[in-house]
Design a protein around this motif. Structure first.
Motif, PDB file in Angstrom:
ATOM      1  N   HIS A   8      -4.901  11.129  -2.423  1.00 25.54           N
ATOM      2  CA  HIS A   8      -4.932  10.892  -0.986  1.00 25.54           C
ATOM      3  C   HIS A   8      -3.962  11.807  -0.245  1.00 25.54           C
ATOM      4  N   ARG A  79      -2.004   1.509   5.636  1.00 27.16           N
ATOM      5  CA  ARG A  79      -2.915   2.451   6.278  1.00 27.16           C
ATOM      6  C   ARG A  79      -2.331   2.846   7.626  1.00 27.16           C
ATOM      7  N   GLU A 193      -5.058   8.797   6.754  1.00 26.76           N
ATOM      8  CA  GLU A 193      -5.286   7.407   6.387  1.00 26.76           C
ATOM      9  C   GLU A 193      -4.051   6.815   5.717  1.00 26.76           C
ATOM     10  N   ARG A 194      -3.429   7.593   4.837  1.00 27.44           N
ATOM     11  CA  ARG A 194      -2.224   7.142   4.146  1.00 27.44           C
ATOM     12  C   ARG A 194      -1.232   8.292   4.045  1.00 27.44           C
ATOM     13  N   ARG A 198      -2.102   5.483  -2.975  1.00 26.48           N
ATOM     14  CA  ARG A 198      -2.481   4.112  -2.645  1.00 26.48           C
ATOM     15  C   ARG A 198      -1.607   3.108  -3.374  1.00 26.48           C
TER      16      ARG A 198
END
Length: 420
Positions: A8, A79, A193-194, A198
């Motif tokens: 990510h 998030r 998003e991040r 995660r």
């Protein structure tokens, strides 16, 4: 063992996004400072003493510190788009409550709520640094930091103007609510998003891991110490300036102190150059130069204690010196790793605010007991301690090696190509 790439990974920062982050930071950080010129009007409007109305300003600082501690670490795991949307919505709602507050208790509680949730500037700064990458980290942190400086400085002028034009202090709160809510339309969609991977600790784990970050990362300890020293010197000067200007032979009113904020705008603009300089020469060189500059400002203030021109020059030297040092310190800690970027910023900002609070207390006590020169000597001592920290700091890890703290708090090496 080949390092694993981070999942990510955010896309690189674009100039338009950096500008938006700077503007958003300016708008949101203004919510902490714009009530200060309104306190006399609040006291009249709510029929309380000016000293009692001053609780609003104190509550704003307390709420901001709480938000940095309790909410900013979430940016490492949450998030970001959802987090930004929630923070902006809550802040806007609290500003509207403050604008319609029927009494001081309601206004104070609304201020506590809005200052706790308006910590988006301390989320945007690490996000911008991570998106920028190591080559442009200092430059981007400097630009976002410039937005925060301008927002905190100009907000006082804007709120006073709005209050005069509308005939009520409530108008300034209404304008702030609209400006903050407007960011909901553009800011969240421009965020990644991040920030990191995660997989992260629980919320309790994020908070519990803050002391370990300070113990593990030497870069964070150095920057935290420098942040505390620089902001302590800064706070000593500004905490006693209003008293010094009001005392004979100057005898200036409160408006003169507010004017100093506008007169230091050139220094605020110049401090943005600290970012590119940190990229080119390293944060330590900029830290040292900034602390020396701040020290020179204190010398000027001591040599010309009753000269308005000397005091303005001293204030500008102090602003550019301390702001440059802070930008360099943040550039250093954001090099630790994207998975802990928000949390290392939390530790750094808490240390900085702690130093500032101690500086304010020390400065006002020394000024009351021993006068202007004693307060300046205390500020100079804070700058000198910072210079000792910079001089003693030596790199212990090759620059090509990064460290990222994982969920268990361990250290995982990463090469510069580990993100690809």
């Amino acid at each position: 063992m080949v390092p694993r790439p981070l999942a990510h990974a955010p896309a690189p920062a674009r100039s338009a996004n950096v500008l938006l982050f700077a503007v958003a930071g300016a708008v949101t950080v203004a919510n902490i400072y714009f009530p200060q010129p309104l306190l006399a009007a609040v006291a009249r409007g709510l029929d309380v003493s000016e000293r009692t109305a001053g609780l609003v300003a104190s509550t704003a600082q307390l709420g901001y510190a709480l938000g940095i501690l309790l909410l900013v670490p979430l940016a490492d795991a949450a998030r970001l788009r959802r987090l930004a949307s929630v923070l902006l919505a809550l802040t806007s709602a609290a500003l509207l409550v403050a604008a319609t507050a029927p009494d001081l208790v309601t206004l104070t509680l609304a201020t506590l709520a809005l200052s706790t949730t308006t910590v988006l500037p301390q989320v945007l700064t690490p996000v911008a640094a991570v998106l920028a990458g190591p080559e442009r980290r200092g430059r981007v942190v400097g630009l976002v930091g410039l937005g925060l400086t301008l927002g905190s400085t100009l907000s006082r002028t804007v709120s006073g103007t709005v209050a005069d034009a509308s005939g009520s202090w409530r108008g300034a709160y209404g304008v702030a609510a609209v400006a903050t809510a407007a960011l909901l339309l553009v800011l969240p969609r421009r965020l990644p998003e991040r920030l990191g991977a995660r997989r992260q600790s629980s919320y309790a784990g994020l908070l519990a891991g803050l002391p370990r970050l300070l113990a593990v990362h030497r870069e964070l300890r150095i920057s935290a110490a420098l942040g505390a020293c620089a902001f302590a010197a800064f706070s000593v000067f500004w905490a006693v300036l209003a008293f010094h200007l009001a005392a004979p032979p100057l005898g200036y009113g409160p408006g003169a102190t507010g004017l100093f904020g506008v007169l230091t705008l050139p220094a605020a603009l110049l401090s943005a150059a600290a970012g590119p300089l940190a990229d080119r020469f390293g944060p330590s060189a900029v830290n040292a130069g900034g602390l020396v500059c701040a020290g020179l400002g204190l010398v000027v203030a001591g040599l010309g204690p009753h000269s308005p021109a000397a005091l303005v020059a001293a204030a500008n030297l102090l602003v550019v010196g301390v702001s440059s040092s802070q930008i360099a310190s943040q550039a250093r800690v954001f090099g630790i790793g994207r998975e802990v970027a928000a949390r290392v910023n939390t530790v750094f900002m808490l240390a900085t605010f702690g130093g500032g609070a101690l500086g304010s207390l020390l400065g006002t006590w020394l000024y009351a007991a021993h006068g202007w020169t004693a307060a300046l000597l205390a500020a100079g001592a804070c700058s000198a301690v910072g210079l000792v920290v910079v001089t003693a700091a030596r790199p212990t890890v090759p620059s090509c090696v990064r460290h990222v703290t994982g969920e268990a708090g361990g250290i995982r090496p990463r090469t510069p190509q580990g993100e690809s």
